[in-house]
Design an enzyme around this catalytic site. Structure first.
Site, PDB file in Angstrom:
ATOM      1  N   GLU A 299      36.434   6.671 -33.856  1.00  0.00           N
ATOM      2  CA  GLU A 299      35.348   7.409 -34.502  1.00  0.00           C
ATOM      3  C   GLU A 299      35.316   7.124 -35.994  1.00  0.00           C
ATOM      4  OE1 GLU A 299      32.238   9.068 -35.190  1.00  0.00           O
ATOM      5  OE2 GLU A 299      32.864   9.761 -33.210  1.00  0.00           O
ATOM      6  N   ASP A 303      32.298   5.221 -38.123  1.00  0.00           N
ATOM      7  CA  ASP A 303      31.610   5.915 -39.212  1.00  0.00           C
ATOM      8  C   ASP A 303      31.740   5.172 -40.531  1.00  0.00           C
ATOM      9  OD1 ASP A 303      31.128   7.797 -37.296  1.00  0.00           O
ATOM     10  OD2 ASP A 303      32.408   9.352 -38.140  1.00  0.00           O
ATOM     11  N   SER A 519      27.297   9.494 -32.613  1.00  0.00           N
ATOM     12  CA  SER A 519      28.307   9.237 -33.640  1.00  0.00           C
ATOM     13  C   SER A 519      27.928   8.019 -34.462  1.00  0.00           C
ATOM     14  CB  SER A 519      29.669   8.973 -32.992  1.00  0.00           C
ATOM     15  OG  SER A 519      30.282  10.149 -32.574  1.00  0.00           O
ATOM     16  N   ASP A 561       7.619   6.189 -34.234  1.00  0.00           N
ATOM     17  CA  ASP A 561       7.632   7.169 -33.148  1.00  0.00           C
ATOM     18  C   ASP A 561       8.259   6.565 -31.895  1.00  0.00           C
ATOM     19  OD1 ASP A 561       7.189   9.511 -31.836  1.00  0.00           O
ATOM     20  OD2 ASP A 561       5.019   9.295 -31.682  1.00  0.00           O
ATOM     21  N   VAL A 562       9.096   7.331 -31.233  1.00  0.00           N
ATOM     22  CA  VAL A 562       9.723   6.906 -29.980  1.00  0.00           C
ATOM     23  C   VAL A 562       9.097   7.718 -28.853  1.00  0.00           C
ATOM     24  CG1 VAL A 562      11.880   6.709 -28.682  1.00  0.00           C
ATOM     25  CG2 VAL A 562      11.869   6.338 -31.169  1.00  0.00           C
ATOM     26  N   GLY A 580       4.737  11.928 -31.335  1.00  0.00           N
ATOM     27  CA  GLY A 580       5.073  12.958 -32.308  1.00  0.00           C
ATOM     28  C   GLY A 580       6.509  13.417 -32.149  1.00  0.00           C
ATOM     29  N   ASP A 582       9.762  15.209 -30.860  1.00  0.00           N
ATOM     30  CA  ASP A 582      10.222  15.696 -29.558  1.00  0.00           C
ATOM     31  C   ASP A 582      11.712  16.028 -29.658  1.00  0.00           C
ATOM     32  OD1 ASP A 582      11.796  13.188 -28.823  1.00  0.00           O
ATOM     33  OD2 ASP A 582       9.782  12.344 -28.999  1.00  0.00           O
TER      34      ASP A 582
END
Length: 603
Positions: A299, A303, A519, A561-562, A580, A582
């Site tokens: 992790e 990062d 993550s 937008d996805v 839009g 979600d």
């Protein structure tokens, strides 16, 4: 929205402390229940802790002027407000969250009545938190309760907790929360399974794709995400930060250590101009910096490598915070059992110059964090926002469900004794004063992968005004009766934005691996925020600070937008990605080329 002028702020800050007659010492007052919960699902009483078992008790005093701080937070975060970017100083924020003197005096008298001396207390800079280490026997006396060792049946984790505690009647109005008492959270990192590049299943290759911004994305980005891929996908190829004074931070918990050797290997492969550069290490509460390669954290590697690699040469800071709840309570002085992000908040709020953009890839199921405590921690995030810090949190990897990796077998039940089916929002991602980051996958950016982008609606925090229109628009697309009773349609929507979240190529323990989850999304987005801060700082403008009022207004046009995918969980398909905003991918993924213009003043 009504806001105060800056002169109004100065007036508030100069108000004399409340003075009034003190209540009699608390020993003369009977105890009254302050908080009581039903034993949470999955936890059973296991044993009795020894009387000298040490508890680190945190007492939160009321913040009577927090509503004023909130007004200022929104004023300095609203791109249409005359005070946009005029962030408050550390001292101004502390004065606004300081408790009344009466609260300080009454609580001090209560502590003295139990022979607790001033030298045994640790106070936050604003004096709104008091921390003390005491044996469990004294905590039981002070709180008129009985602690037990509770064991989580599935994981075997153990905690010293109680399901109810009381305070003297005259103390109630002067204390918001006391922990650890009723908190049964299982603080966890968000990431999907690590895979070795040579062993992983490779998705079908696509031809090079031209994004909406006109940038061509290499087809290899469909199977492996690199720095170059993100630069292409999010339209910041060739952008080099030039401003002075910028900064970016990563928080590390649960003994996750960022290894310098792995970072250099990553830089050599993906960011040659960053080779031999490093980051600032900060230990919080005794957090360690174990550089043994075989013990480095995946992790932390993810990062640090992508946040600092994408933002280079902006200076980076890695915070290593000690504390690992739950813990095995088999020694007298345990690891701190409060949520570690509260310890990190104590530290960072006490320092004058925290990083401008900070990413966190950890969290809890919201319902496992008592609402009173969640609200106080959320208020601390607001303090950082008012000071000009952008806080990014992963939205989670389990769709609308809990941390069971198989959405079809998740058991999503309320934690209040009713055991009714309910979607499980995550905290701190549900706090309205942070920016929650969901996940996408593939060159064509869809909201589905080996895991599901965390999203939904908070059960604790109501929908903030900045989300009102877009969330209402989305709710209108959901067929009436769908998932009725499974979520709170009036709650704060999660996430706010999204970014790529799978098949990131990092170096971990000396070897290249692929890793994913939100993550990955959060540190990547934090790096883009850091680059946007560079755009502003280079024009001698302040950093962005709390992002959401900007993102949901002027910034909406800066997102891709996805509209494909969903976030399964709790035995359902979850919510759909739609046109839009979600509750799967938020407003979508960033277009840096557009956003760098939108973060500058109107011409």
């Amino acid at each position: 929205m009504r806001t105060l002028s800056y002169s109004g702020l100065l007036c508030i800050l100069s108000i004399a402390p409340f003075t009034g007659s003190l209540a009699a010492p608390s020993r003369s007052h009977p105890h009254k229940v302050k908080e009581s919960i039903v034993p949470p699902r999955g936890w059973v009483k296991h044993s009795i802790p020894s009387a000298d078992h040490t508890i680190v008790l945190r007492i939160g005093l009321p913040q009577p002027n927090f509503h004023v701080l909130e007004q200022h937070l929104y004023a300095v975060s609203d791109p249409y407000h005359e005070r946009y970017g005029a962030h408050l100083s550390k001292e101004e924020v502390e004065r606004l969250v300081a408790p009344h003197q009466e609260s300080l005096d009454v609580v001090d008298e209560w502590l003295k009545s139990h022979d607790i001396k001033e030298g045994e207390l640790v106070r936050s800079p604003a004096k709104d938190w008091v921390t003390l280490k005491i044996p469990v026997s004294l905590a039981e006396k002070m709180l008129d309760t009985t602690y037990s060792v509770w064991k989580h049946v599935e994981s075997g984790d153990e905690l010293v907790r109680t399901t109810s505690y009381s305070l003297p009647e005259n103390i109630h109005e002067h204390v918001d929360v006391v922990q650890p008492t009723t908190m049964f959270g299982q603080f966890k990192r968000f990431k999907s399974t690590i895979s070795w590049p040579e062993d992983s299943e490779t998705p079908p290759q696509l031809k090079a794709v031209a994004t909406a911004s006109g940038v061509t994305v290499d087809p290899s980005c469909n199977s492996t995400i690199t720095i170059k891929c993100l630069q292409q996908l999010y339209n910041f190829v060739g952008y080099t930060p030039t401003s002075k004074g910028n900064s970016i931070g990563i928080t590390g918990y649960l003994e996750e250590f960022a290894n310098s050797q792995d970072l250099q290997s990553f830089y050599a492969e993906q960011r040659p101009d960053a080779v031999n550069s490093t980051f600032k290490f900060v230990s919080v509460n005794g957090g360690l910096n174990n550089q043994t390669l075989s013990e480095s954290g995946a992790e932390a590697a993810l990062d640090v490598q992508f946040a600092f690699g994408l933002a280079h040469p902006i200076p980076g800071t890695f915070y290593s915070t000690a504390g690992r709840p739950p813990f095995k309570p088999d020694v007298t002085t345990p690891t701190n059992t409060n949520e570690p992000y509260a310890l990190w908040l104590d530290y960072v709020l006490s320092h004058p110059n925290p990083p401008f953009s900070i990413s966190t890839s950890y969290g809890d199921d919201e319902q496992t964090v008592p609402e009173s405590y969640a609200r106080r921690v959320c208020a601390s995030f607001a303090q950082l926002g008012a000071r000009g810090v952008s806080l990014l949190f992963s939205s989670g990897d389990w769709g609308v469900g809990d941390n069971n990796e198989d959405p079809a077998t998740q058991e999503c039940f309320t934690n209040d004794g009713r055991n009714i089916t309910r979607f499980i929002p995550l905290f701190p991602a549900s706090c309205p004063f942070v920016t929650s980051v969901g996940g996408t996958v593939g060159i064509n950016e869809v909201a589905v992968s080996r895991f599901y982008s965390g999203g939904g609606f908070s059960d604790y925090f109501s929908r903030p005004f900045y989300q009102d229109k877009v969330v209402k628009d989305h709710l209108a697309t959901i067929p009436k009766g769908t998932y009725k009773g499974l979520y709170n349609p009036k709650g704060r929507g999660i996430p706010d934005v999204a970014a790529q979240s799978d098949r990131y190529r990092i170096y971990w323990r000396g070897r290249a691996v692929l890793i994913g989850g939100t993550s990955a999304s959060s540190p990547a987005f934090a790096a883009i925020v850091s680059l946007l801060n560079d755009v502003r700082l280079s024009k001698r403008l302040p950093p962005l600070g709390f992002l959401n009022p900007l993102l949901y207004s002027k910034g909406i046009s800066g997102f891709n937008d996805v509209t494909i995918g969903h976030n399964s969980g709790c035995g359902t398909k979850g919510f759909n990605a739609t046109q839009g905003w979600d509750p799967v991918t938020g407003l979508g993924t960033p277009d840096f080329g557009k956003l760098k213009k939108l973060v500058l003043p109107f011409h």
